[in-house]
Design an enzyme around this catalytic site. Structure first.
Site, PDB file in Angstrom:
ATOM      1  N   CYS A 269     -42.308 -14.659  -2.040  1.00 55.94           N
ATOM      2  CA  CYS A 269     -42.215 -13.078  -2.392  1.00 55.94           C
ATOM      3  C   CYS A 269     -41.290 -12.292  -1.673  1.00 55.94           C
ATOM      4  O   CYS A 269     -40.560 -11.405  -2.417  1.00 55.94           O
ATOM      5  CB  CYS A 269     -43.455 -12.428  -2.414  1.00 55.94           C
ATOM      6  SG  CYS A 269     -44.239 -12.302  -0.758  1.00 55.94           S
ATOM      7  N   HIS A 327     -47.908  -8.743   0.037  1.00 53.88           N
ATOM      8  CA  HIS A 327     -46.973  -9.113  -0.909  1.00 53.88           C
ATOM      9  C   HIS A 327     -45.864  -8.032  -1.305  1.00 53.88           C
ATOM     10  O   HIS A 327     -46.085  -7.015  -0.980  1.00 53.88           O
ATOM     11  CB  HIS A 327     -47.839  -9.045  -2.377  1.00 53.88           C
ATOM     12  CG  HIS A 327     -46.871  -9.554  -3.615  1.00 53.88           C
ATOM     13  ND1 HIS A 327     -45.979 -10.592  -3.651  1.00 53.88           N
ATOM     14  CD2 HIS A 327     -46.790  -8.923  -4.745  1.00 53.88           C
ATOM     15  CE1 HIS A 327     -45.535 -10.492  -4.911  1.00 53.88           C
ATOM     16  NE2 HIS A 327     -45.953  -9.740  -5.468  1.00 53.88           N
ATOM     17  N   ASP A 350     -40.930  -6.510  -9.713  1.00 55.38           N
ATOM     18  CA  ASP A 350     -41.458  -7.554  -9.096  1.00 55.38           C
ATOM     19  C   ASP A 350     -40.911  -8.926  -9.867  1.00 55.38           C
ATOM     20  O   ASP A 350     -41.486  -9.220 -10.760  1.00 55.38           O
ATOM     21  CB  ASP A 350     -43.068  -7.715  -9.097  1.00 55.38           C
ATOM     22  CG  ASP A 350     -43.612  -8.784  -8.038  1.00 55.38           C
ATOM     23  OD1 ASP A 350     -42.471  -9.483  -7.395  1.00 55.38           O
ATOM     24  OD2 ASP A 350     -44.610  -8.821  -7.790  1.00 55.38           O
ATOM     25  N   ASN A 390     -55.679  -1.872  -6.248  1.00 56.03           N
ATOM     26  CA  ASN A 390     -57.183  -1.377  -6.399  1.00 56.03           C
ATOM     27  C   ASN A 390     -58.214  -2.220  -6.777  1.00 56.03           C
ATOM     28  O   ASN A 390     -59.448  -1.507  -6.856  1.00 56.03           O
ATOM     29  CB  ASN A 390     -56.990  -0.172  -7.320  1.00 56.03           C
ATOM     30  CG  ASN A 390     -56.238   0.967  -7.286  1.00 56.03           C
ATOM     31  OD1 ASN A 390     -56.586   1.692  -6.430  1.00 56.03           O
ATOM     32  ND2 ASN A 390     -54.960   1.376  -7.590  1.00 56.03           N
ATOM     33  N   ASP A 392     -61.536  -4.493  -6.604  1.00 59.71           N
ATOM     34  CA  ASP A 392     -62.835  -4.395  -5.619  1.00 59.71           C
ATOM     35  C   ASP A 392     -62.904  -5.951  -5.312  1.00 59.71           C
ATOM     36  O   ASP A 392     -62.488  -6.746  -5.837  1.00 59.71           O
ATOM     37  CB  ASP A 392     -63.874  -4.041  -6.339  1.00 59.71           C
ATOM     38  CG  ASP A 392     -64.186  -2.445  -6.868  1.00 59.71           C
ATOM     39  OD1 ASP A 392     -63.276  -1.685  -6.061  1.00 59.71           O
ATOM     40  OD2 ASP A 392     -64.838  -2.082  -7.730  1.00 59.71           O
TER      41      ASP A 392
END
Length: 678
Positions: A269, A327, A350, A390, A392
């Site tokens: 990356c 990342h 990206d 974000n 969970d």
């Protein structure tokens, strides 16, 4: 008739010095100057001059007029007032203006001359036209000069890795001023699938940085086209180069071009992102490299990442979703005329091939503001990036496919997002631009002690028990890893509990591999009482990991009577030593004068080491310097002299990479240098 492109002066005016020494490189939305020399006196009332600007099969014929054009939306050319000198009637200075929406590309310039004696054309030369973040009407306009210097002209950077609690750095040369890099970046647009499929449509769209960023994002990886880099996360790099060995974009882009656009092996990356940063800065689009810590890869789009542990604390690779310790992507600055108002500014792009966007492996540009405001109906790829920062995390303890206990964490993913600070080698925390959270202060191992760390999954609790896992200090290569486990009984009766502790090696993008260290203990806890258990992992037990790997440390506490279980975990990197670079007469470094640097390294290990030292510096060294490092005994210091000659003024970086022959250990260091004009 003869024409001079006045490259040197135009490059200064357009802030393109160093991008190319042999042809003209200018920015759109800003005039550049030509000087015309005639065989005889130019008769403006009888002779007609036209400038033809060709882009493959497209061309614009621009009359050269005696007065400045009033329209800013089209090409124009005019004789500069006061330049037609009666004492030099054979010369004239012409200003050529390109609109701020002009196509980014490589043009051919011709003069068309029509007089009473006939007409003819003459090729003037080649013109490379770039975006212009200094032009208020350009869609990449960036208001602050220090930002333009950092995000367009700066040719070095630091890529942040490690973990949010212990940030490590990787020096990188963006190398946009190296010979041939501009030409390779322009050729990238020509060999893209978009250009091959429909060159007219490609040129029509190439005025828009939104479109350009989509094209480049796809071209950095080779998954769907003849792109630059082939990704490899297998840890088997025998057919190419270990991604950790690259130190700059220049060698990657040159290898790609020289091979006839075969993919360079291999990238991960940070390599994809750093090479894209180079290309976008060359094209004139402000770009910065960004690191997201605890980055979620949510393959099914449910905004939940599941993690599974055995009852002994071993993490299991049970699902396609994952959390990368870090990342790396880029942000590009641009207006979003394709969206409703309010989403201009930094956009996530990206190039690492994770998911398809519009049928192609690319991602973005997604407005950072849209991610913050959860505008997941917005182009491009906002939902995927929103999940990366974000999602969970549901953590399960399982035995034979049966769930014994689970907890949900809402604050682990995207715990810290940072980029290199303006004019500084410190990381800048930009988490609050992505999330409605209080910003956290990162630290870098080489510059300052770690302040209060961001939250981690290092404590667990249930009805009757809680456990906390704490590193006593940041782990350092060659030293023991010391940590404590604090177990608390919240009940009113004595509890007998069993402690399982487990350490696994992991790469930043994978679930952990096999356990390399474990321990278990049975202890008694008084009612409402706590006990602190101290543990150490010796260097000999983790030395085979190298310093590119991370460690997943987990503890499970089980109530022997009720079978109640609680888990705590911590993922951390092990800080390595640093290569030090000192420069003689640091305050009087002048362009094109020979300079000397001293590279030093002291062996901190208990065994002798040898290795290969690589020193690089865009604008300072023509080629990388490779030095075999002879056997260094424990605590022995290596001193190596490196001579360099700065090519141009500005802030530059000299960076070193020492690859040792033990356990794949790689040690880095850097020095920023201010070069003054000659």
């Amino acid at each position: 008739m003869y024409a001079s492109l006045e490259e040197a002066q135009n490059h200064v005016w357009h802030k393109t010095e160093g991008l190319n020494s042999t042809s003209l490189v200018v920015r759109r939305g800003q005039p550049f100057r030509l000087t015309l020399s005639f065989n005889g006196p130019y008769m403006s009332s009888k002779d007609d001059l036209m400038l033809r600007i060709e882009l493959d099969h497209l061309y614009y014929d621009i009359p050269i007029t005696s007065s400045k054009a009033t329209s800013q939306s089209q090409w124009s050319a005019y004789f500069q007032h006061g330049i037609l000198d009666p004492s030099a009637p054979h010369k004239a200075s012409v200003c050529v203006y390109s609109p701020p929406t002009a196509i980014v590309g490589v043009y051919q310039l011709h003069l068309l001359f029509m007089s009473r004696y006939g007409s003819y054309s003459r090729r003037v030369g080649q013109l490379t036209l770039l975006c212009n973040p200094w032009c208020t009407a350009d869609s990449v306009y960036l208001p602050e000069e220090n930002q333009r210097e950092e995000y367009v002209r700066n040719d070095f950077g630091l890529l942040y890795q490690g973990t949010a609690r212990n940030i490590s750095f990787r020096p990188w040369g963006f190398d946009q001023y190296e010979s041939g890099i501009l030409e390779i970046c322009m050729m990238m647009l020509q060999v893209s699938n978009e250009h091959k499929k429909n060159w007219k449509s490609d040129y029509a769209n190439r005025s828009d940085p939104v479109y350009i960023s989509r094209v480049v994002s796809a071209m950095i990886n080779h998954n769907d086209d003849c792109g630059v880099l082939q990704g490899n996360w297998s840890e088997d790099y025998r057919s190419g180069v270990n991604p950790s060995e690259w130190t700059g974009s220049g060698s990657i882009l040159k290898q790609w071009a020289e091979s006839g656009f075969s993919p360079v092996k291999y990238g991960q990356c940070w390599v994809f992102a750093a090479v894209m940063c180079t290309v976008m800065r060359v094209l004139g689009i402000p770009t910065r490299v960004v690191t997201n810590y605890n980055s979620a890869h949510d393959t099914n789009g449910n905004l939940v990442i599941e993690e599974y542990y055995t009852e002994k604390g071993e993490k299991l690779p049970h699902n396609r979703d994952s959390i990368w310790n870090f990342h790396v992507w880029v942000e590009c600055w641009m207006k979003r005329g394709d969206l409703r108002a309010g989403f201009d500014g930094w956009q996530v792009v990206d190039p690492t091939p994770q998911e398809r966007s519009g049928g192609v492996y690319r991602c973005g540009p997604a407005p950072v503001k849209a991610i913050r405001e959860r505008q997941i109906d917005m182009a491009f790829d906002v939902p995927f990036i929103y999940a990366e920062v974000n999602a969970d995390v549901c953590v399960y303890i399982v035995r034979q496919a049966q769930v014994l206990n689970y907890t949900t964490e809402t604050d682990r993913v995207g715990v810290l997002i940072c980029t290199k600070s303006l004019g500084s080698n410190q990381p800048q925390d930009i988490t609050s631009t992505y999330k409605h959270k209080k910003a956290l202060q990162p630290s870098v191992r080489s510059t300052s002690p770690m302040p209060g760390p961001p939250p981690a999954n290092n404590h667990g609790s249930a009805k009757g028990l809680s456990v906390e896992l704490s590193l006593i200090k940041a782990p350092v290569v060659g030293e023991n890893i010391s940590f404590s486990v604090t177990v608390t009984n919240h009940g009113s009766v004595v509890k007998t509990v069993r402690e399982y502790v487990n350490a696994q090696a992991k790469s930043y993008d994978h679930s952990p591999s096999d356990t390399f260290w474990e321990a278990d203990n049975i202890i008694q806890l008084a009612p409402n009482g706590s006990k602190v258990l101290q543990h150490q992992i010796s260097y000999s037990q983790y030395s085979a990991l190298g310093n590119e790997q991370l460690v997943n440390l987990a503890v499970v506490i089980m109530d022997m009577t009720t079978q109640e279980r609680v888990l705590a975990s911590e993922e951390f990197n092990i800080t390595g030593p640093i290569v030090h670079i000192q420069v003689a007469d640091e305050d009087s470094i002048i362009a094109r004068r020979h300079q000397v640097a001293m590279v030093t390294f002291t062996n901190p290990f208990s065994v002798a080491v040898r290795g290969m030292l690589t020193v690089a510096g865009s604008g300072l060294l023509e080629d990388k310097v490779l030095i075999n490092v002879a056997l260094l005994q424990p605590r022995e210091t290596m001193n190596t002299v490196v001579r360099f000659t700065p090519k141009m003024a500005g802030v530059k970086m000299l960076h070193a990479r020492l690859s040792l022959d033990i356990n794949r250990i790689v040690i880095r260091g850097f020095k920023t240098i201010t070069v003054r004009p000659a």
